[in-house]
Enzyme design. Sequence first.
Site, PDB file in Angstrom:
ATOM      1  N   HIS A  90       4.886  41.013  54.514  1.00  0.00           N
ATOM      2  CA  HIS A  90       6.273  41.380  54.200  1.00  0.00           C
ATOM      3  C   HIS A  90       6.429  41.632  52.695  1.00  0.00           C
ATOM      4  O   HIS A  90       7.091  42.578  52.276  1.00  0.00           O
ATOM      5  CB  HIS A  90       7.233  40.241  54.580  1.00  0.00           C
ATOM      6  CG  HIS A  90       7.328  39.944  56.040  1.00  0.00           C
ATOM      7  ND1 HIS A  90       7.065  38.703  56.576  1.00  0.00           N
ATOM      8  CD2 HIS A  90       7.680  40.728  57.102  1.00  0.00           C
ATOM      9  CE1 HIS A  90       7.247  38.727  57.881  1.00  0.00           C
ATOM     10  NE2 HIS A  90       7.608  39.940  58.232  1.00  0.00           N
TER      11      HIS A  90
ATOM     12  N   LYS B 154      14.644  34.471  69.289  1.00  0.00           N
ATOM     13  CA  LYS B 154      13.250  34.161  68.943  1.00  0.00           C
ATOM     14  C   LYS B 154      13.027  32.665  68.716  1.00  0.00           C
ATOM     15  O   LYS B 154      11.890  32.251  68.498  1.00  0.00           O
ATOM     16  CB  LYS B 154      12.847  34.925  67.670  1.00  0.00           C
ATOM     17  CG  LYS B 154      12.402  36.354  67.910  1.00  0.00           C
ATOM     18  CD  LYS B 154      11.890  36.978  66.620  1.00  0.00           C
ATOM     19  CE  LYS B 154      10.633  37.789  66.817  1.00  0.00           C
ATOM     20  NZ  LYS B 154      10.149  38.371  65.557  1.00  0.00           N
TER      21      LYS B 154
ATOM     22  N   SER C 268       3.974  36.561  61.914  1.00  0.00           N
ATOM     23  CA  SER C 268       4.501  35.216  61.660  1.00  0.00           C
ATOM     24  C   SER C 268       4.129  34.277  62.812  1.00  0.00           C
ATOM     25  O   SER C 268       3.862  33.093  62.605  1.00  0.00           O
ATOM     26  CB  SER C 268       6.014  35.278  61.502  1.00  0.00           C
ATOM     27  OG  SER C 268       6.331  36.104  60.415  1.00  0.00           O
TER      28      SER C 268
ATOM     29  N   ARG D 240       2.735  48.079  61.147  1.00  0.00           N
ATOM     30  CA  ARG D 240       1.412  47.467  60.990  1.00  0.00           C
ATOM     31  C   ARG D 240       0.374  48.162  61.842  1.00  0.00           C
ATOM     32  O   ARG D 240      -0.571  48.755  61.381  1.00  0.00           O
ATOM     33  CB  ARG D 240       1.460  45.980  61.371  1.00  0.00           C
ATOM     34  CG  ARG D 240       2.319  45.140  60.455  1.00  0.00           C
ATOM     35  CD  ARG D 240       2.608  43.805  61.081  1.00  0.00           C
ATOM     36  NE  ARG D 240       3.276  43.990  62.364  1.00  0.00           N
ATOM     37  CZ  ARG D 240       3.413  43.037  63.265  1.00  0.00           C
ATOM     38  NH1 ARG D 240       2.908  41.860  63.053  1.00  0.00           N
ATOM     39  NH2 ARG D 240       4.057  43.286  64.385  1.00  0.00           N
TER      40      ARG D 240
HETATM   41  N1  COA Z   1       3.350  42.126  57.554  1.00  0.00           N
HETATM   42  C1  COA Z   1       3.079  41.134  58.386  1.00  0.00           C
HETATM   43  N2  COA Z   1       3.808  40.866  59.481  1.00  0.00           N
HETATM   44  C2  COA Z   1       4.864  41.646  59.731  1.00  0.00           C
HETATM   45  C3  COA Z   1       5.205  42.712  58.889  1.00  0.00           C
HETATM   46  C4  COA Z   1       4.385  42.940  57.752  1.00  0.00           C
HETATM   47  N3  COA Z   1       4.643  43.922  56.911  1.00  0.00           N
HETATM   48  N4  COA Z   1       6.298  43.315  59.392  1.00  0.00           N
HETATM   49  C5  COA Z   1       6.608  42.666  60.520  1.00  0.00           C
HETATM   50  N5  COA Z   1       5.754  41.655  60.719  1.00  0.00           N
HETATM   51  C6  COA Z   1       5.723  40.759  61.862  1.00  0.00           C
HETATM   52  C7  COA Z   1       6.720  39.660  61.767  1.00  0.00           C
HETATM   53  O1  COA Z   1       6.153  38.542  61.155  1.00  0.00           O
HETATM   54  C8  COA Z   1       7.052  39.440  63.220  1.00  0.00           C
HETATM   55  O2  COA Z   1       6.085  38.610  63.812  1.00  0.00           O
HETATM   56  P1  COA Z   1       6.451  37.650  65.018  1.00  0.00           P
HETATM   57  O3  COA Z   1       7.071  38.519  66.087  1.00  0.00           O
HETATM   58  O4  COA Z   1       5.140  37.069  65.340  1.00  0.00           O
HETATM   59  O5  COA Z   1       7.446  36.662  64.499  1.00  0.00           O
HETATM   60  C9  COA Z   1       6.923  40.820  63.849  1.00  0.00           C
HETATM   61  O6  COA Z   1       6.124  41.529  62.983  1.00  0.00           O
HETATM   62  C10 COA Z   1       8.198  41.583  63.982  1.00  0.00           C
HETATM   63  O7  COA Z   1       9.202  40.901  63.363  1.00  0.00           O
HETATM   64  P2  COA Z   1      10.278  41.369  62.338  1.00  0.00           P
HETATM   65  O8  COA Z   1       9.823  42.446  61.434  1.00  0.00           O
HETATM   66  O9  COA Z   1      10.835  40.176  61.686  1.00  0.00           O
HETATM   67  O10 COA Z   1      11.252  42.014  63.257  1.00  0.00           O
HETATM   68  P3  COA Z   1      11.991  41.340  64.408  1.00  0.00           P
HETATM   69  O11 COA Z   1      11.535  42.086  65.602  1.00  0.00           O
HETATM   70  O12 COA Z   1      11.911  39.872  64.451  1.00  0.00           O
HETATM   71  O13 COA Z   1      13.468  41.656  64.003  1.00  0.00           O
HETATM   72  C11 COA Z   1      15.398  42.971  63.637  1.00  0.00           C
HETATM   73  C12 COA Z   1      13.950  42.900  64.088  1.00  0.00           C
HETATM   74  C13 COA Z   1      15.927  41.702  63.068  1.00  0.00           C
HETATM   75  C14 COA Z   1      15.439  44.036  62.588  1.00  0.00           C
HETATM   76  C15 COA Z   1      16.200  43.413  64.879  1.00  0.00           C
HETATM   77  O14 COA Z   1      16.013  42.486  65.914  1.00  0.00           O
HETATM   78  C16 COA Z   1      17.671  43.555  64.577  1.00  0.00           C
HETATM   79  O15 COA Z   1      18.069  44.522  63.975  1.00  0.00           O
HETATM   80  N6  COA Z   1      18.481  42.567  65.003  1.00  0.00           N
HETATM   81  C17 COA Z   1      19.913  42.582  64.790  1.00  0.00           C
HETATM   82  C18 COA Z   1      20.647  42.908  66.078  1.00  0.00           C
HETATM   83  C19 COA Z   1      20.628  44.375  66.334  1.00  0.00           C
HETATM   84  O16 COA Z   1      21.127  45.180  65.582  1.00  0.00           O
HETATM   85  N7  COA Z   1      20.042  44.745  67.471  1.00  0.00           N
HETATM   86  C20 COA Z   1      19.922  46.118  67.880  1.00  0.00           C
HETATM   87  C21 COA Z   1      18.631  46.698  67.416  1.00  0.00           C
HETATM   88  S1  COA Z   1      18.384  48.311  68.066  1.00  0.00           S
END
Ligand code: COA
Length: 159
Positions: free
Chosen positions: A19, A43, A130, A92
């Site tokens: 990140h 989550k 994560s 990724r």
């Molecule tokens: N390097 C390492 N790991 C990474 C990364 C990077 N550059 N980018 C993402 N990841 C990992 C994260 O650690 C996470 O791992 P995990 O699933 O094992 O915890 C995974 O990739 C994806 O997570 P993250 O990037 O945090 O996204 P998310 O899917 O948890 O969250 C939101 C996405 C919060 C943006 C989305 O759910 C959201 O917008 N929520 C608000 C409600 C909403 O508007 N919903 C409608 C969406 S269409």
Amino acid sequence: MKNRIAVYPGTFDPITNGHLDIIERGLKLFDGLIVAIAESHVKEPLFTVDERIKMVREAVKKYKNVKVESFDCLLIDYLHKKNANIILRGLRVISDFEYEFQMALTNRKLAPEIETTFMMTAEGYSYLSSRFIKEIARLGGRFDCFVPPHVAKMVKEKF
Ligand code: COA
């Protein structure tokens, strides 16, 4: 020319070096970033949102133009509140693409004025997540190379 502020959303449970790589490189493209920590109740995060805010703030304190906040609403509503129109996401591996594509298109349908931009995660972090870090920590493995030292300490304290 107006300042370009992008919102970098995620759960950050915990924030990883992957990140941070996106944040660092995102700052080359945008004048400022808002790291928006989603509460992500579904989550069932290991860290509370206040803990995640604290760990992310510590991790980005060396950057001048990065703000850290949490949100618990639709991402596009959060962007409207912040007067921002750019979402930054990291890609990724190929398997991220389908989910990210779906999310970007849904957000575009809901708010066409908001653009989603993607940055390729640095090669060395392309496999990182994560969830894996938490699993390694829970099973007593070494994960210090994946996260900043203060995050490693916070994760160890949880287990
Ligand atoms: N390097 C390492 N790991 C990474 C990364 C990077 N550059 N980018 C993402 N990841 C990992 C994260 O650690 C996470 O791992 P995990 O699933 O094992 O915890 C995974 O990739 C994806 O997570 P993250 O990037 O945090 O996204 P998310 O899917 O948890 O969250 C939101 C996405 C919060 C943006 C989305 O759910 C959201 O917008 N929520 C608000 C409600 C909403 O508007 N919903 C409608 C969406 S269409």
